[in-house]
Design a protein around this motif. Structure first.
Motif, PDB file in Angstrom:
ATOM      1  N   SER A 142       0.585  -1.672   0.109  1.00  0.00           N
ATOM      2  CA  SER A 142       0.157   0.262  -0.389  1.00  0.00           C
ATOM      3  C   SER A 142       1.064   1.083  -0.033  1.00  0.00           C
ATOM      4  N   LEU A 143       2.103   1.243   0.303  1.00  0.00           N
ATOM      5  CA  LEU A 143       2.874   2.738   0.103  1.00  0.00           C
ATOM      6  C   LEU A 143       3.017   3.280  -0.805  1.00  0.00           C
ATOM      7  N   SER A 144       2.540   2.237  -2.162  1.00  0.00           N
ATOM      8  CA  SER A 144       2.704   2.493  -3.775  1.00  0.00           C
ATOM      9  C   SER A 144       1.733   3.904  -3.894  1.00  0.00           C
ATOM     10  N   SER A 145       0.686   3.580  -3.048  1.00  0.00           N
ATOM     11  CA  SER A 145      -1.043   4.656  -2.565  1.00  0.00           C
ATOM     12  C   SER A 145      -0.144   5.856  -2.824  1.00  0.00           C
ATOM     13  N   LEU A 146       1.069   6.167  -1.772  1.00  0.00           N
ATOM     14  CA  LEU A 146       0.774   7.763  -1.722  1.00  0.00           C
ATOM     15  C   LEU A 146       2.227   8.357  -2.378  1.00  0.00           C
ATOM     16  N   SER A 147       1.110   8.932  -3.288  1.00  0.00           N
ATOM     17  CA  SER A 147       1.611   9.291  -4.610  1.00  0.00           C
ATOM     18  C   SER A 147       2.152  10.981  -4.265  1.00  0.00           C
ATOM     19  N   PHE A 148       2.171  11.761  -2.479  1.00  0.00           N
ATOM     20  CA  PHE A 148       3.047  12.600  -2.534  1.00  0.00           C
ATOM     21  C   PHE A 148       4.452  11.758  -1.936  1.00  0.00           C
ATOM     22  N   LEU A 149       4.578  10.814  -2.042  1.00  0.00           N
ATOM     23  CA  LEU A 149       5.737  10.722  -1.255  1.00  0.00           C
ATOM     24  C   LEU A 149       7.046  11.089  -2.308  1.00  0.00           C
ATOM     25  N   GLY A 150       8.148  11.591  -1.723  1.00  0.00           N
ATOM     26  CA  GLY A 150       8.990  12.061  -2.268  1.00  0.00           C
ATOM     27  C   GLY A 150      10.599  11.139  -2.153  1.00  0.00           C
ATOM     28  N   TYR A 151      10.239  10.666  -0.710  1.00  0.00           N
ATOM     29  CA  TYR A 151      11.234  10.136   0.313  1.00  0.00           C
ATOM     30  C   TYR A 151      10.949   9.213   0.733  1.00  0.00           C
ATOM     31  N   VAL A 152      11.778   7.716   0.734  1.00  0.00           N
ATOM     32  CA  VAL A 152      11.519   6.839   1.612  1.00  0.00           C
ATOM     33  C   VAL A 152      13.129   6.583   2.171  1.00  0.00           C
ATOM     34  N   ASP A 153      13.516   6.341   3.723  1.00  0.00           N
ATOM     35  CA  ASP A 153      14.512   5.121   3.781  1.00  0.00           C
ATOM     36  C   ASP A 153      13.926   4.075   4.397  1.00  0.00           C
ATOM     37  N   LEU A 154      13.987   3.120   3.853  1.00  0.00           N
ATOM     38  CA  LEU A 154      13.661   2.048   4.754  1.00  0.00           C
ATOM     39  C   LEU A 154      14.780   0.777   5.207  1.00  0.00           C
ATOM     40  N   SER A 155      16.029   1.416   5.202  1.00  0.00           N
ATOM     41  CA  SER A 155      16.936   0.691   5.312  1.00  0.00           C
ATOM     42  C   SER A 155      17.354   0.512   7.207  1.00  0.00           C
ATOM     43  N   ASN A 156      18.269  -0.862   6.421  1.00  0.00           N
ATOM     44  CA  ASN A 156      19.171  -1.007   8.297  1.00  0.00           C
ATOM     45  C   ASN A 156      18.087  -1.522   9.104  1.00  0.00           C
ATOM     46  N   ASN A 157      16.704  -2.537   8.530  1.00  0.00           N
ATOM     47  CA  ASN A 157      15.767  -3.184   9.380  1.00  0.00           C
ATOM     48  C   ASN A 157      16.208  -4.473   8.841  1.00  0.00           C
ATOM     49  N   GLY A 158      15.357  -5.218   9.378  1.00  0.00           N
ATOM     50  CA  GLY A 158      15.148  -6.752   9.233  1.00  0.00           C
ATOM     51  C   GLY A 158      13.382  -6.491   8.171  1.00  0.00           C
ATOM     52  N   PHE A 159      13.508  -6.234   7.021  1.00  0.00           N
ATOM     53  CA  PHE A 159      11.914  -6.376   6.117  1.00  0.00           C
ATOM     54  C   PHE A 159      12.891  -7.824   5.165  1.00  0.00           C
ATOM     55  N   SER A 160      12.043  -8.138   4.976  1.00  0.00           N
ATOM     56  CA  SER A 160      11.936  -9.710   4.305  1.00  0.00           C
ATOM     57  C   SER A 160      10.148  -9.669   3.304  1.00  0.00           C
ATOM     58  N   GLY A 161      11.130 -10.556   1.862  1.00  0.00           N
ATOM     59  CA  GLY A 161      10.129 -10.585   1.028  1.00  0.00           C
ATOM     60  C   GLY A 161      10.822  -9.710  -0.123  1.00  0.00           C
ATOM     61  N   MET A 162       9.759  -9.594  -0.692  1.00  0.00           N
ATOM     62  CA  MET A 162       9.735  -9.287  -2.116  1.00  0.00           C
ATOM     63  C   MET A 162       9.072  -7.255  -3.153  1.00  0.00           C
TER      64      MET A 162
ATOM     65  N   ALA B  58      18.107   2.454  -5.104  1.00  0.00           N
ATOM     66  CA  ALA B  58      17.950   0.739  -4.160  1.00  0.00           C
ATOM     67  C   ALA B  58      18.309   1.083  -2.281  1.00  0.00           C
ATOM     68  N   SER B  59      19.022   1.961  -2.583  1.00  0.00           N
ATOM     69  CA  SER B  59      19.759   2.859  -1.196  1.00  0.00           C
ATOM     70  C   SER B  59      18.322   3.063   0.083  1.00  0.00           C
ATOM     71  N   SER B  60      16.670   3.723  -0.454  1.00  0.00           N
ATOM     72  CA  SER B  60      16.434   3.354  -0.071  1.00  0.00           C
ATOM     73  C   SER B  60      15.574   2.413   1.246  1.00  0.00           C
ATOM     74  N   PHE B  61      16.070   0.844   0.799  1.00  0.00           N
ATOM     75  CA  PHE B  61      15.799  -0.492   1.310  1.00  0.00           C
ATOM     76  C   PHE B  61      17.356  -1.409   1.437  1.00  0.00           C
ATOM     77  N   ALA B  62      18.287  -0.384   0.966  1.00  0.00           N
ATOM     78  CA  ALA B  62      19.393  -1.327   1.809  1.00  0.00           C
ATOM     79  C   ALA B  62      19.813  -1.458   3.080  1.00  0.00           C
ATOM     80  N   GLY B  63      20.175  -2.749   3.429  1.00  0.00           N
ATOM     81  CA  GLY B  63      19.860  -3.188   5.043  1.00  0.00           C
ATOM     82  C   GLY B  63      19.673  -4.094   5.487  1.00  0.00           C
ATOM     83  N   ASN B  64      18.285  -4.904   4.491  1.00  0.00           N
ATOM     84  CA  ASN B  64      17.804  -5.484   4.641  1.00  0.00           C
ATOM     85  C   ASN B  64      17.905  -7.062   4.086  1.00  0.00           C
ATOM     86  N   PRO B  65      18.879  -7.681   4.657  1.00  0.00           N
ATOM     87  CA  PRO B  65      19.161  -9.168   3.933  1.00  0.00           C
ATOM     88  C   PRO B  65      18.330  -9.588   3.000  1.00  0.00           C
ATOM     89  N   GLY B  66      17.059  -9.568   4.371  1.00  0.00           N
ATOM     90  CA  GLY B  66      16.089 -10.316   3.650  1.00  0.00           C
ATOM     91  C   GLY B  66      15.087 -10.354   2.054  1.00  0.00           C
TER      92      GLY B  66
END
Length: 973
Positions: free
Chosen positions: A848-868, A880-888
């Motif tokens: 559902s994050l893809s529906s936030l049309s005004f979103l100009g900056y996202v940083d989800l790096s260095n967590n434990g997120f997994s999946g596609m 890719a820098s927005s999602f780095a550091g999540n081995p899963g």
């Protein structure tokens, strides 16, 4: 322009009407009646005579006393006394022949209206206006059947019924101004329209409400009608002006509630000399039939809803005695309306015109050259329109012109000596905010001696204007933003500055040292900001009264704050020394400057403690000491500043705890204590005592403990920045209740304080957005931010946070949060910057994050997120820098492929296609999904063009800043 002429014209007519009642004051040859003399002496015993006006009241012949006249038989007929006080005694009733009684403009002790006046049966003239009486005007005045003139105007009197006026069978003149206690329906005015002898009716400021009786238009003898300043008095213009109005000379209906269009029948009121319909709801345009009003001298329809263009021609010119346009018109005021179109040529043919005021409209086109033929013109106000073209040279022929205002237009071209050739009487020259360039010879001597010159935003430079040296009477000078890059010549400080009451040369590149002491008028408001001045802070001569404004901000001044600042400027209201190189301590003597509303000493090199004496500045609204080297504790005495609205102490070395006395600052809207060395828990009282708080910034301190849930009581809070502290525990679920952050739509409201002479303090704040610290000013009220980054917070991100639908910035990075991102985060449709990096969050990233049309900056790096990674829609704009550091994590834009991923079947992006091709795909997708048949395309385009999105707030802030800077000029004239 001066509006005293309005009163003058009205008084001339009123005096003409009432002149028949002024008694002959020649000395009487016959002694007065003994009974009348005794009555006057008894009347005198109640009077107080501070000016000794009654010193002539001696001897036997009272007919020769001051203010007394008699008939041939020695009977007193006139008592005309002013400038007295004391009490009024009923012995006046013994003057059996009294016809004329004028006790106006006295200061009798506040007593009820003397009822015995109703028994003066021979009275023809009664004026007790502003004599100190109060209470109800008695109805027994209706017994005075011979009364022709009645004036009971006074702030302390009121009338609850006018039925008694029916008894005044001979009444010609009725004046009841300023009856502040009135609040009655205008139906009682119907009694008046039955008195056919009425010549003058003046009920200005008398608390009337209801409708204006149409019968006024049928009174055949009525010459003067004023109902001005009765805001609840209403009438339809087409109906009201359908009457005959046969002899009406003066019609003043200003500040009522007239509505509707002006009918062409207004041209039938051919006796009109004075018409004022200002500050009503009059609509439509000006009827061309006004050309029939050959005797009209004064026409004011300002501050209404007039629309459309001025008529191209006027009717009835042939009917006027001189066969010219409005041959008697001297004052024409159509300002503060919504008029459009070009200035008609006929304006330049009204030869008798003295003042023309068309400012604050939307008129466009050039200024007609025919205006140069208005040889009697003393005032020309065309400011705040959309006029373009050049200034016509013919204006230089206006030898009587005193007031000239073409400010805030779109005029272009060069202005030279010819434009002022014969303007010997010019006093007010208001030309700022145009695209004009001054081209005078170096030895030009203006023919005028101006009092006011405003040429802000002209191209006057690069040299300082030498012709200014001739202006020995100048008192208000504005050369701001005038491209001057020069030293201020010595003669300016020696010969000119001492006469100034207002000086603004801000936004130039003036340089050099300022003289000390500053040779400036004791009461001057001074703005020298945004220049290159060096050296110590200059002050006026010690002991001077001090002006309201001193702004020396954004220069290169150095040294300490002068010790004698409070004695030099004891009445100062606005002080800004921001963005200089000032060192030393803040003077304790600031506490002696009791009128200060704004103190801005930010961005300097000040050191030492904050003096507790500032708590004595009881009117203070703004205290900005941010970005200095101040140390010590926050003084508890600041809690005495009950009018304080913004407090900036950030960027210093302050230590200790937040003093509990600050809970008394009930007016506070901004509290910025960030980037200091403060410690302790966040006090519970912040969420209880500071109800108006809009901005709370405590970032980069050493606050600890859990976040108090009571913060959610701050219903106006739009920015909460607690980043980079030592807070622990969970985010309270109540944080989803911040009312101001739940509002999806916001209206920009400039945050400024201490507005004085058009000078104000502009609120500003550093906000961590998109991974960088940005400064917001003009668009700050559009920013809603929650920043809890860099703490020791843990637990889940509460789903209640997603109730903050108006949130623009959410930063929870560098904490110890676990769990999942709430699925409902898609509700936060205004989100522009989201940073959840460096936590322990896990699970899949919600699609559902893809529906936030005004979103100009996202940083989800260095967590434990997994999946596609849900790399679809709007998410494809992040790298890719927005999602780095999540081995899963796997899938685009990471290089890691997901299990079973077949790149041949995945989405293909042709590198030869530009961004527009990509957006076109989304255009067709939006149509296919039925999103309002493509109405959302501009919205999606804006959302996906990352360069546009990233610069949006920065651009809006810069644009709004320029507009607001222009707007400050309006209040100066």
């Amino acid at each position: 322009m001066e509006r005293l002429t309005i009163l003058g014209l009205m008084l001339l007519v009123l005096f003409h009407v009432s002149g028949e009642f002024i008694s002959n004051t020649d000395a009487q040859l016959m002694d007065c009646l003994e009974s009348d003399r005794g009555a006057l002496l008894d009347f005198k015993t109640g009077l107080e005579d501070p000016e000794s006006w009654l010193s002539s009241w001696k001897g036997s012949n009272c007919c020769q006393w001051w203010g007394i006249s008699c008939d041939k038989a020695g009977a007193v007929t006139t008592v005309d006394l002013h400038n007295l006080s004391g009490e009024i005694r009923p012995s006046l009733t013994k003057l059996r022949s009294l016809k004329h009684l004028d006790l106006s403009s006295n200061t009798f002790k506040v007593i009820p209206f003397p009822k015995f006046l109703g028994s003066l049966e021979n009275l023809q003239y009664l004026d007790i206006s502003y004599a100190g009486f109060s209470g109800l005007v008695p109805s027994n005045l209706g017994n005075l059947s011979g009364l022709q003139y009645l004036d009971v105007s006074s702030f302390g009197l009121y009338v609850d019924d006018l039925e008694w006026v029916r008894g005044l069978l001979s009444l010609k003149n009725l004046v009841m101004d300023d009856l502040s206690g009135n609040s009655f329906d205008s139906e009682i005015l119907d009694w008046l329209v039955n008195i056919s002898s009425l010549v003058t009716v003046d009920l200005s400021s008398s608390g009337l409400h209801g409708r204006i009786p149409l019968g006024f238009g049928e009174l055949r003898n009525l010459q003067f009608l004023s109902l001005r300043w009765n805001s609840n008095l209403t009438a339809s213009c087409p109906q009201l002006f359908s009457g005959r109005w046969e002899k009406i000379n003066v019609l003043d209906l200003a500040s009522n509630n007239l509505h509707g269009k002006l009918p062409s029948s207004i041209g039938n009121m051919t006796s009109l000399t004075y018409l004022d319909l200002s500050d009503n709801n009059v609509e439509g345009g000006i009827p061309s039939s006004i050309g029939k009003l050959c005797d009209l001298k004064f026409l004011c329809i300002s501050g209404t809803n007039l629309t459309g263009a001025l008529p191209d021609f006027l009717e009835g010119t042939q009917s006027c005695h001189s066969r010219s346009l409005l041959p008697s018109l001297q004052y024409l005021d159509l300002s503060n309306n919504q008029l459009v179109g070009k200035l008609p040529e006929w304006l330049g043919q009204v030869k008798s015109l003295l003042e023309l005021d068309l400012k604050f409209n939307s008129l466009y086109g050039p200024i007609p050259a025919s205006f140069g033929s208005l040889q009697n013109l003393t005032g020309l106000a065309l400011g705040d329109n959309k006029l373009n073209g050049t200034l016509p040279y013919s204006l230089g022929q206006l030898s009587e012109l005193s007031y000239f205002d073409v400010s805030f237009n779109q005029l272009t071209g060069v202005v030279n000596e010819t434009h002022f050739l014969k303007q010997h009487k010019l006093r007010y020259l208001i030309l700022f905010l145009n695209s004009l360039m001054l081209n005078f010879s170096s030895n030009w001597v203006p023919p005028f001696q101006a009092w006011t010159i405003t040429m802000g935003s002209w191209s006057l430079g690069p040299s300082f204007p030498t012709w200014l040296r001739t202006q020995k009477e100048i008192s208000l000078l504005d050369f701001s933003n005038a491209s001057i890059s020069d030293f201020v010549p010595y003669w300016f400080w020696d010969e000119i500055s001492s006469n100034l009451s207002y000086l603004n040369v801000s936004f130039n590149q003036l340089k050099g040292h300022l003289p000390s002491p500053l040779n400036i008028s004791p009461s001057a408001d001074v703005d020298l900001s945004f220049n290159l001045f060096e050296g110590p802070i200059p002050l006026p001569i010690v002991g001077a009264a001090g002006g309201g404004v001193l702004d020396l901000s954004n220069n290169k001044l150095s040294g300490p704050i002068p010790q004698n600042i409070s004695s030099s400027l004891p009445n100062l209201r606005f002080l800004s020394l921001s963005k200089n190189q000032i060192r030393g301590e803040i003077r304790a003597s600031f506490g002696n400057m009791e009128f200060l509303e704004v103190i801005d000493l930010s961005i300097n090199k000040l050191s030492g403690n904050i003096p507790a004496s500032i708590g004595n500045c009881s009117l203070l609204e703004v205290l900005d000491l941010s970005n200095n080297n101040l140390s010590g504790n926050i003084p508890a005495y600041l809690g005495k500043l009950r009018f304080l609205q913004t407090l900036h102490l950030g960027g210093n070395k302050l230590s200790g705890r937040i003093p509990s006395s600050l809970k008394n600052l009930s007016s506070l809207e901004t509290l910025d204590l960030g980037n200091n060395r403060l410690i302790g828990r966040l006090p519970q009282w912040i969420g209880k005592g500071l109800e108006n708080l809009r901005i709370l910034s405590l970032r980069s301190n050493s606050f600890s403990g859990e976040l108090p849930s009571t913060l959610s009581n701050l219903s106006s809070l739009q920015v909460l920045d607690l980043a980079e502290n030592l807070f622990n525990g969970c985010i309270p679920a109540s944080f989803g209740d911040f009312k101001a952050m739940t509002q999806g739509k916001r209206i920009n409201r400039y945050l400024f304080y201490g507005n004085y002479w058009g000078k104000y303090y502009e609120e500003k704040l550093l906000v961590n957005m998109k991974g960088q610290i940005l400064t917001y000013t003009k668009t700050l009220s559009l920013v809603t931010s929650l920043d809890l980054s860099g703490n020791n917070l843990n637990g889940d991100i509460p789903e209640e946070i997603t109730n903050l639908l108006g949130l623009v910035v959410l930063n929870l990075s560098q904490n110890h949060f676990s769990g999942h991102i709430p699925i409902s985060i898609s509700n936060m449709g205004q989100l522009l910057s989201l940073d959840l990096s460096s936590n322990s969050l896990r699970g899949p990233i919600p699609a559902s994050l893809s529906s936030l049309s005004f979103l100009g900056y996202v940083d989800l790096s260095n967590n434990g997120f997994s999946g596609m990674i849900p790399y679809t829609g709007h998410m494809t704009t992040f790298d890719a820098s927005s999602f780095a550091g999540n081995p899963g994590l796997c899938g685009a834009p990471l290089a890691v492929k997901c299990p079973g991923d077949d790149s041949n079947k995945g989405p293909v992006f042709n590198e030869n296609h530009d961004d527009d091709n990509f957006i076109d795909k989304w255009f067709y997708l939006s149509v296919g999904l039925g999103f309002a048949a493509g109405l959302l395309v501009p919205y999606l385009v804006f959302a996906m063009r990352r360069p546009w999105r990233d610069s949006y707030f920065r651009f809006m802030d810069s644009f709004a800043k320029r507009i607001s800077w222009f707007g400050t000029y309006r209040s100066r004239t």
